[in-house]
Design a protein around this motif. Structure first.
Motif, PDB file in Angstrom:
ATOM      1  N   TYR A 260     -32.169 -64.970  -7.318  1.00  0.00           N
ATOM      2  CA  TYR A 260     -31.539 -66.241  -7.668  1.00  0.00           C
ATOM      3  C   TYR A 260     -30.534 -66.659  -6.601  1.00  0.00           C
ATOM      4  O   TYR A 260     -30.126 -65.871  -5.737  1.00  0.00           O
ATOM      5  N   TYR A 262     -26.967 -69.594  -6.081  1.00  0.00           N
ATOM      6  CA  TYR A 262     -26.062 -70.501  -6.778  1.00  0.00           C
ATOM      7  C   TYR A 262     -24.989 -71.098  -5.873  1.00  0.00           C
ATOM      8  O   TYR A 262     -23.901 -71.416  -6.292  1.00  0.00           O
ATOM      9  N   ASN A 293     -28.821 -72.191  -9.806  1.00  0.00           N
ATOM     10  CA  ASN A 293     -27.860 -72.882 -10.659  1.00  0.00           C
ATOM     11  C   ASN A 293     -27.812 -74.354 -10.271  1.00  0.00           C
ATOM     12  O   ASN A 293     -27.385 -74.707  -9.171  1.00  0.00           O
ATOM     13  N   THR A 310     -25.114 -73.385 -15.748  1.00  0.00           N
ATOM     14  CA  THR A 310     -24.232 -72.226 -15.624  1.00  0.00           C
ATOM     15  C   THR A 310     -24.276 -71.384 -16.887  1.00  0.00           C
ATOM     16  O   THR A 310     -24.337 -70.142 -16.832  1.00  0.00           O
ATOM     17  N   MET A 313     -27.321 -69.269 -16.934  1.00  0.00           N
ATOM     18  CA  MET A 313     -27.287 -68.180 -15.960  1.00  0.00           C
ATOM     19  C   MET A 313     -26.307 -67.086 -16.345  1.00  0.00           C
ATOM     20  O   MET A 313     -26.365 -65.971 -15.807  1.00  0.00           O
ATOM     21  N   GLN A 314     -25.418 -67.373 -17.274  1.00  0.00           N
ATOM     22  CA  GLN A 314     -24.472 -66.373 -17.751  1.00  0.00           C
ATOM     23  C   GLN A 314     -24.940 -65.697 -19.028  1.00  0.00           C
ATOM     24  O   GLN A 314     -24.207 -64.925 -19.631  1.00  0.00           O
ATOM     25  N   MET A 332     -24.545 -57.247 -15.925  1.00  0.00           N
ATOM     26  CA  MET A 332     -23.746 -58.453 -16.167  1.00  0.00           C
ATOM     27  C   MET A 332     -22.500 -58.079 -16.949  1.00  0.00           C
ATOM     28  O   MET A 332     -22.517 -57.149 -17.756  1.00  0.00           O
ATOM     29  N   PHE A 340     -22.474 -64.057 -13.556  1.00  0.00           N
ATOM     30  CA  PHE A 340     -23.896 -64.084 -13.242  1.00  0.00           C
ATOM     31  C   PHE A 340     -24.369 -62.644 -13.000  1.00  0.00           C
ATOM     32  O   PHE A 340     -23.558 -61.742 -12.789  1.00  0.00           O
TER      33      PHE A 340
END
Length: 374
Positions: A260, A262, A293, A310, A313-314, A332, A340
């Motif tokens: 990924y 961001y 993101n 966001t 992604m969290q 995480m 993230f």
């Protein structure tokens, strides 16, 4: 014919004369070539030099040449084999790798975090020289072993294939478990923080954070991914480019999985994508279970990958449902890495969490629910 003195003169300003530093190889009674050894030069310094010859009546100079002495280096421990890789423990060790193109097919293991901030003053502020060129690519193995290189600086706007590795490739070539943080990298075409042009290297569990500026094929991790598999990597890079610009990869013609990006973007590039600027499926481009993101990048589109908010992604469920290995590779928490996913080798705390996700079935007597523990 009679030469009373001949040798080489040099300085750091240009147009050296015999009033500057010189060697003197003495008299000559006939024409011919000569060699002269220059000593006492400073490291990481540009010098101008030219040959001279004189007799009682005349002083002649040859054409001016320019050299740049290398930064200080040490030969790392190890022999460069798979069982005894070179141990990169300092910036001096890394400098040896940078200048040793005949060893770009060997095995390396990084054994400590490295501060590369001094590279900003190297080579008249052009910074670090990429490892691997179009003529001699890096075809070896570099295992970062969960270590980082901080503040790597490259400022080569007229050069293509720019990154920590300029060009890398080979069926057995690998780059693994390495973090580049606070990078400041500028190149021309095929510019990426980790690799400018990937031509077959397998890259896993790598992280890049910083800023990058290029023209065509510019990406946060890889500029041009021509061949080779990328898996379990992420990039948080401020990306600036002109064409085929992506938060993770500029142009892709190979396989990228479980990764990924961001970072933010410039807004005036052609073929710009939150994850990938261009993904050429015809040539083998295949992007699986990858994300970017949309909010932090300012990009709603990408030629490959899935754009997320966001909040999405969290949420660990996003990545578990995508098949990411959240038990062994990723982790995480609510505090680190903007909440993230991070790579487990980064050493952040990983709390035990139960995440209720969805009800699968309801009947008159029972409810079937699905939850994740991570």
């Amino acid at each position: 014919f009679s030469i009373t003195a001949h040798g080489v003169c040099w300085n750091t300003e240009g147009t050296p004369t015999i009033e500057d530093d010189t060697t003197n190889e003495g008299t000559m009674v006939e024409t011919g070539s000569f060699t002269s050894k220059i000593t006492g030069l400073k490291i990481n310094q540009q010098y101008y030099f030219r040959a001279y010859a004189k007799n009682n009546d005349t002083l002649l100079y040859g054409k001016e040449k320019t050299i740049f002495t290398t930064p200080s280096y040490t030969i790392p421990e190890g022999s460069g084999t798979e069982n005894d890789p070179y141990q990169i423990a300092s910036l001096k060790d890394l400098t040896w790798l940078m200048i040793s193109d005949t060893a770009w097919d060997r095995y390396y293991g990084q054994t400590a975090n490295i501060d590369a901030a001094p590279t900003a003053q190297w080579y008249e502020d052009k910074g670090f020289k990429p490892i691997g060129t179009n003529a001699t690519k890096f075809s070896g193995t570099y295992n970062g072993k969960g270590h980082t290189i901080n503040a790597l600086y490259i400022n080569r706007p007229n050069e293509s294939r720019v990154g920590f590795f300029g060009k890398a490739g080979g069926s057995s070539s690998r780059i693994d478990s390495l973090g580049l943080i606070n990078t400041d990298i500028t190149g021309k075409h095929s510019t990426g923080s980790l690799v400018g042009h990937n031509e077959g290297t397998t890259i896993t569990k790598c992280v890049t954070k910083g800023k990058i500026n290029g023209q065509y094929n510019t990406g946060g991790l890889i500029g041009f991914n021509d061949e080779g598999t990328l898996k379990n990597c992420f990039a948080k890079v401020d990306v600036q480019g002109k064409d085929d610009v992506g938060g993770f990869v500029g142009e892709n013609r190979a396989t990228i999985e479980n990764s990924y990006s961001y970072g933010p973007f410039n807004e005036d590039a052609w073929y710009i994508g939150g994850f990938a600027g261009g993904n050429w499926e015809y040539y083998g481009g295949n992007i699986n279970n990858c994300f970017w993101n949309k909010e932090t990048s300012g990009q709603n589109n990408s030629d490959g990958g899935t754009g997320l908010t966001t909040e999405e992604m969290q949420n660990v469920v996003t990545f578990v449902e995508a098949g990411w290995d959240m038990n062994n590779v990723w982790g995480m928490n609510e505090e680190d890495n903007s909440s993230f996913p991070f790579l487990r080798w980064q050493g952040y705390d990983i709390p035990l969490t139960v995440e209720n996700t969805k009800v699968l079935n309801i009947d008159t007597a029972s409810i079937t629910a699905e939850a994740f523990i991570y």
